[in-house]
Design an enzyme around this catalytic site. Structure first.
Site, short mmCIF file in Angstrom:
data_model
loop_
_atom_site.label_atom_id
_atom_site.label_comp_id
_atom_site.label_asym_id
_atom_site.label_seq_id
_atom_site.Cartn_x
_atom_site.Cartn_y
_atom_site.Cartn_z
CG HIS A 39 -1.88 -1.04 1.35
ND1 HIS A 39 -1.80 -2.07 2.26
CD2 HIS A 39 -3.01 -1.27 0.63
CE1 HIS A 39 -2.83 -2.87 2.11
NE2 HIS A 39 -3.58 -2.42 1.12
CD GLN A 63 -13.54 -5.88 -1.18
OE1 GLN A 63 -13.84 -4.72 -1.44
NE2 GLN A 63 -12.32 -6.35 -1.43
N GLY A 149 -2.74 -2.09 -7.06
CA GLY A 149 -1.60 -3.00 -7.22
C GLY A 149 -1.89 -4.10 -8.23
CD GLN A 155 -9.13 -5.11 -6.24
OE1 GLN A 155 -9.87 -5.66 -5.44
NE2 GLN A 155 -8.09 -4.39 -5.86
CG MET A 186 4.65 -7.31 0.79
SD MET A 186 5.11 -5.91 1.76
CE MET A 186 6.87 -6.22 1.87
NE ARG A 189 -8.23 -12.23 2.85
CZ ARG A 189 -8.62 -11.33 1.94
NH1 ARG A 189 -7.74 -10.80 1.12
NH2 ARG A 189 -9.88 -10.95 1.87
O1 PAF Z 1 -7.73 -4.25 -3.03
C1 PAF Z 1 -8.39 -3.89 -2.02
O2 PAF Z 1 -7.86 -3.65 -0.92
C2 PAF Z 1 -9.90 -3.77 -2.14
O3 PAF Z 1 -10.44 -4.73 -2.96
C3 PAF Z 1 -10.36 -2.35 -2.57
C4 PAF Z 1 -9.90 -2.04 -3.98
C5 PAF Z 1 -9.85 -1.31 -1.60
C6 PAF Z 1 -11.90 -2.29 -2.58
O4 PAF Z 1 -12.42 -2.54 -1.32
#
Ligand code: PAF
Length: 280
Positions: A39, A63, A149, A155, A186, A189
């Site tokens: 991040h 999600q 990322g 995604q 990384m 989880r």
């Molecule tokens: O990748 C993530 O952490 C999540 O899927 C996101 C993009 C913040 C959406 O909740």
């Protein structure tokens, strides 16, 4: 400057409007907290492209298809804010579940490309949850850029498509996967891996790298993936969900190498699901 914290949609709209009136560009880094170096690299990237960086923290219940995963998802707002501040991002947007999904909430965004395969085949409704929250965040914040990322490649694919299909005026900036020294991608989880699992976990990436070498040396894709899967399952205790090569451009399954090939893998180690992907 001290980190600004905003928790309401009205608040973030007003703040961003003001910044835009002052001619500033804004980049959004959407997160669910549990911030790690991956991040932080997205935040650095965001700082490179825009004048003002907003980091959102929202553990999106829509999600998670497994309630236990939601309950045990790492959450430490204080530590996250500390990390965001250290990198001098400008604002943390931290809406509550009620703010994002009031009782009468009844809309879902579902992208129908890039689904039914990879993670979507194993986590039904996950990407509809992601697409819904990401669309909301894009519309709430009104940023010029958003950073994601490549670790979550599917995604990223789905988000690019929804931006295109819904004509959302935002530029998606992809960023490479950040890894531990031993190669493990990384992920928030990873914290849940036990000591012995943590020692085994990097072998997923190691075996992916070996598979890449074999395919690049001429081994048939299907054969290389099958033997990698068997090795992970029999010798290493992983339970493999998928291990396959797809086109990074349109996500079709590939049996012969072509340009923009990627190897995708997901495997369980105990109760932790690891995912990774590398280009061939
Ligand atoms: O990748 C993530 O952490 C999540 O899927 C996101 C993009 C913040 C959406 O909740």
């Amino acid at each position: 400057m001290a980190l600004e914290i905003i928790r309401t949609v009205n608040g973030i709209r007003k703040r961003v409007q003001k910044l835009k009136q002052a001619g500033k560009t804004i980049a959004l880094v959407p997160t669910m907290g549990g911030l790690h170096a991956g991040h932080l690299s997205l935040i650095s990237k965001a700082k490179d492209v825009a004048d003002y960086v907003v980091v959102s923290i929202f553990i999106n219940p829509k999600q998670f298809n497994n309630p236990e995963d939601l309950d045990t998802y790492p959450s430490n707002e204080e530590a996250d804010l500390h990390n965001i501040e250290k990198l001098s991002a400008d604002l943390a947007f931290i809406p509550s579940v009620k703010e994002m999904y009031p009782d009468e909430f009844a809309t879902h965004v579902k992208v129908t490309a890039g689904i039914d395969i990879l993670c979507d085949a194993h986590r039904p409704e996950h990407f509809a949850g992601v697409a819904t929250v990401v669309t909301k965040l894009f519309l709430q914040v009104g940023a010029d850029f958003a950073c994601f990322g490549e670790k979550d490649f599917q995604q990223l694919f789905i988000i690019k498509r929804l931006v295109k299909d819904l004509n959302i005026p935002i530029t998606i900036i992809p960023a490479p996967t950040i890894r531990e020294n031993d190669g493990l991608a990384m992920s928030s989880r990873n914290e849940r891996l036990g000591k012995s699992e943590r020692l085994i976990a990097p072998q997923l990436h190691q075996i992916m790298q070996e598979t890449r070498k074999q395919i690049n040396a001429g081994m048939a894709i299907q054969m290389a993936c099958k033997s990698a899967k068997e090795e992970l399952e029999s010798a290493k205790n992983f339970k493999v969900e998928y291990f396959e090569v797809r086109c990074g451009e349109n996500m079709t399954l590939l049996e012969t190498p072509q340009s923009d090939c990627r190897l995708f893998a997901a495997a369980w180690l105990g109760s932790v699901r690891l995912i990774d992907n590398i280009s061939l």
